[in-house]
Motif scaffolding. Sequence first.
Motif, PDB file in Angstrom:
ATOM      1  N   THR A 154      20.873 -32.008  80.253  1.00  0.00           N
ATOM      2  CA  THR A 154      21.964 -31.460  80.787  1.00  0.00           C
ATOM      3  C   THR A 154      23.023 -31.364  79.548  1.00  0.00           C
ATOM      4  O   THR A 154      23.628 -31.759  79.018  1.00  0.00           O
ATOM      5  CB  THR A 154      21.873 -32.457  82.456  1.00  0.00           C
ATOM      6  N   ALA A 155      23.501 -29.805  79.754  1.00  0.00           N
ATOM      7  CA  ALA A 155      24.437 -29.023  79.322  1.00  0.00           C
ATOM      8  C   ALA A 155      25.530 -29.501  79.412  1.00  0.00           C
ATOM      9  O   ALA A 155      25.756 -29.816  80.524  1.00  0.00           O
ATOM     10  CB  ALA A 155      24.201 -27.593  78.991  1.00  0.00           C
ATOM     11  N   ALA A 156      26.726 -30.546  78.786  1.00  0.00           N
ATOM     12  CA  ALA A 156      27.834 -30.346  79.214  1.00  0.00           C
ATOM     13  C   ALA A 156      28.720 -30.488  77.401  1.00  0.00           C
ATOM     14  O   ALA A 156      28.190 -30.561  76.892  1.00  0.00           O
ATOM     15  CB  ALA A 156      27.953 -31.979  79.546  1.00  0.00           C
ATOM     16  N   SER A 157      30.380 -30.194  78.022  1.00  0.00           N
ATOM     17  CA  SER A 157      30.897 -30.160  77.237  1.00  0.00           C
ATOM     18  C   SER A 157      31.648 -32.001  76.701  1.00  0.00           C
ATOM     19  O   SER A 157      32.469 -32.015  76.188  1.00  0.00           O
ATOM     20  CB  SER A 157      31.954 -29.260  77.413  1.00  0.00           C
ATOM     21  N   THR A 158      31.103 -32.693  77.485  1.00  0.00           N
ATOM     22  CA  THR A 158      32.469 -33.950  78.022  1.00  0.00           C
ATOM     23  C   THR A 158      31.478 -34.634  77.068  1.00  0.00           C
ATOM     24  O   THR A 158      30.059 -34.559  77.290  1.00  0.00           O
ATOM     25  CB  THR A 158      32.801 -34.193  79.341  1.00  0.00           C
ATOM     26  N   GLU A 159      31.542 -35.889  77.422  1.00  0.00           N
ATOM     27  CA  GLU A 159      30.618 -37.203  77.168  1.00  0.00           C
ATOM     28  C   GLU A 159      29.543 -37.569  77.600  1.00  0.00           C
ATOM     29  O   GLU A 159      29.455 -37.197  79.117  1.00  0.00           O
ATOM     30  CB  GLU A 159      31.018 -38.549  77.159  1.00  0.00           C
ATOM     31  N   THR A 160      27.739 -36.826  77.204  1.00  0.00           N
ATOM     32  CA  THR A 160      26.992 -37.222  78.088  1.00  0.00           C
ATOM     33  C   THR A 160      26.262 -38.538  76.754  1.00  0.00           C
ATOM     34  O   THR A 160      25.566 -38.615  76.451  1.00  0.00           O
ATOM     35  CB  THR A 160      26.251 -36.260  77.774  1.00  0.00           C
ATOM     36  N   ASN A 161      25.723 -38.886  78.397  1.00  0.00           N
ATOM     37  CA  ASN A 161      24.727 -39.945  77.607  1.00  0.00           C
ATOM     38  C   ASN A 161      23.454 -39.885  77.470  1.00  0.00           C
ATOM     39  O   ASN A 161      23.018 -39.258  78.673  1.00  0.00           O
ATOM     40  CB  ASN A 161      24.143 -41.280  79.155  1.00  0.00           C
ATOM     41  N   PHE A 162      22.615 -40.621  76.779  1.00  0.00           N
ATOM     42  CA  PHE A 162      21.365 -40.411  76.929  1.00  0.00           C
ATOM     43  C   PHE A 162      20.651 -40.146  77.868  1.00  0.00           C
ATOM     44  O   PHE A 162      20.763 -40.757  78.463  1.00  0.00           O
ATOM     45  CB  PHE A 162      20.270 -41.405  75.403  1.00  0.00           C
ATOM     46  N   GLY A 163      19.631 -39.808  78.261  1.00  0.00           N
ATOM     47  CA  GLY A 163      19.073 -39.132  79.359  1.00  0.00           C
ATOM     48  C   GLY A 163      19.471 -38.608  80.488  1.00  0.00           C
ATOM     49  O   GLY A 163      18.832 -39.077  81.606  1.00  0.00           O
ATOM     50  N   SER A 211      31.037 -32.897  72.479  1.00  0.00           N
ATOM     51  CA  SER A 211      31.499 -31.338  71.751  1.00  0.00           C
ATOM     52  C   SER A 211      33.206 -31.927  71.806  1.00  0.00           C
ATOM     53  O   SER A 211      33.997 -32.240  72.157  1.00  0.00           O
ATOM     54  CB  SER A 211      31.414 -30.091  72.699  1.00  0.00           C
ATOM     55  N   ASP A 212      33.319 -31.817  70.601  1.00  0.00           N
ATOM     56  CA  ASP A 212      34.827 -31.548  69.466  1.00  0.00           C
ATOM     57  C   ASP A 212      35.611 -30.376  70.848  1.00  0.00           C
ATOM     58  O   ASP A 212      36.722 -30.048  70.348  1.00  0.00           O
ATOM     59  CB  ASP A 212      34.674 -31.615  68.229  1.00  0.00           C
ATOM     60  N   ASN A 213      34.962 -29.528  71.427  1.00  0.00           N
ATOM     61  CA  ASN A 213      35.463 -27.864  71.770  1.00  0.00           C
ATOM     62  C   ASN A 213      35.074 -28.003  73.530  1.00  0.00           C
ATOM     63  O   ASN A 213      34.062 -28.964  73.563  1.00  0.00           O
ATOM     64  CB  ASN A 213      35.706 -26.864  71.199  1.00  0.00           C
ATOM     65  N   GLY A 253      29.793 -29.149  62.416  1.00  0.00           N
ATOM     66  CA  GLY A 253      28.439 -27.992  62.019  1.00  0.00           C
ATOM     67  C   GLY A 253      27.466 -27.815  62.742  1.00  0.00           C
ATOM     68  O   GLY A 253      26.404 -27.131  62.568  1.00  0.00           O
ATOM     69  N   VAL A 254      26.856 -28.091  64.022  1.00  0.00           N
ATOM     70  CA  VAL A 254      26.178 -28.247  65.475  1.00  0.00           C
ATOM     71  C   VAL A 254      26.037 -26.944  65.701  1.00  0.00           C
ATOM     72  O   VAL A 254      27.332 -26.709  65.399  1.00  0.00           O
ATOM     73  CB  VAL A 254      25.618 -28.846  66.287  1.00  0.00           C
ATOM     74  N   ASP A 285      25.572 -24.535  73.096  1.00  0.00           N
ATOM     75  CA  ASP A 285      25.215 -22.736  73.028  1.00  0.00           C
ATOM     76  C   ASP A 285      26.361 -22.493  71.566  1.00  0.00           C
ATOM     77  O   ASP A 285      27.286 -20.924  72.189  1.00  0.00           O
ATOM     78  CB  ASP A 285      26.170 -22.809  74.565  1.00  0.00           C
ATOM     79  N   ALA A 286      27.285 -23.233  70.855  1.00  0.00           N
ATOM     80  CA  ALA A 286      27.944 -22.049  70.312  1.00  0.00           C
ATOM     81  C   ALA A 286      28.812 -22.710  68.769  1.00  0.00           C
ATOM     82  O   ALA A 286      27.169 -23.118  68.262  1.00  0.00           O
ATOM     83  CB  ALA A 286      29.739 -22.306  70.713  1.00  0.00           C
ATOM     84  N   ILE A 287      29.430 -23.162  67.982  1.00  0.00           N
ATOM     85  CA  ILE A 287      29.446 -24.169  67.072  1.00  0.00           C
ATOM     86  C   ILE A 287      30.126 -25.176  66.980  1.00  0.00           C
ATOM     87  O   ILE A 287      31.402 -24.331  68.075  1.00  0.00           O
ATOM     88  CB  ILE A 287      30.054 -22.811  65.584  1.00  0.00           C
ATOM     89  N   THR A 288      29.971 -26.282  67.332  1.00  0.00           N
ATOM     90  CA  THR A 288      30.791 -27.224  67.490  1.00  0.00           C
ATOM     91  C   THR A 288      30.549 -28.501  66.181  1.00  0.00           C
ATOM     92  O   THR A 288      29.943 -28.311  65.718  1.00  0.00           O
ATOM     93  CB  THR A 288      30.890 -27.875  69.004  1.00  0.00           C
ATOM     94  N   THR A 289      31.681 -29.411  66.626  1.00  0.00           N
ATOM     95  CA  THR A 289      31.371 -30.725  65.626  1.00  0.00           C
ATOM     96  C   THR A 289      31.066 -31.285  67.100  1.00  0.00           C
ATOM     97  O   THR A 289      31.700 -31.638  67.487  1.00  0.00           O
ATOM     98  CB  THR A 289      32.121 -31.735  64.784  1.00  0.00           C
TER      99      THR A 289
END
Length: 126
Positions: free
Chosen positions: A1-10, A106-108, A76-77, A53-57
Motif C-alpha cells: 500500500t503506497a503511503a507517505s505516512t508511517e506504514t507498517n510492514f504487511g 517518507s520525509d516528504n 536518495g530513494v 514515486d519521487a525522490i525521498t529520504t
Amino acid sequence: TAASTETNFGAGVTPTEVSDPYGQITWNNTNKNWDLSADGTYRVEATLSISTDAITTVAIKIKNDTSNKNLYSAHGVHTAEDPEEVSIQAMFTAAAGSTISVTITSDNSANINFDRGSAVTITRVR
C-alpha cells in the motif's frame, strides 16, 4: 500500500509467515505487527525492497511497541532506481504482551511501498 505516512510492514497484503513452534512470536494481520507471548531477548532482521514515486529520504524503523529500537534513514530513494534494497537489524529485550513492528516513513509527501520480496525474521534468542 503506497503511503507517505508511517506504514507498517504487511500493509495492504497478508504476508507469508512461518511461525515459531512455541507460539511466542505471532503475526497480527489486523495490526500489521508481531505479538510476543514471552519475555526475552529478540533479534529482528529486515531486508526490505522499497519503491517510491519521487525522490525521498525514507526512515526505516524497528519498533518494540512505540519505542524505536533501530532507526535508519535511507537517503536518495529514487523512482529511477527502484527498487531500493535496505537491510536493518536490532536486538533488544522485550516483554510478553508487547509487539514488534517494522515501518517506513517518507520525509516528504512521496508515496513509498514495501515491495514483493521484502522479508522480516524475528528470533527469540533467550
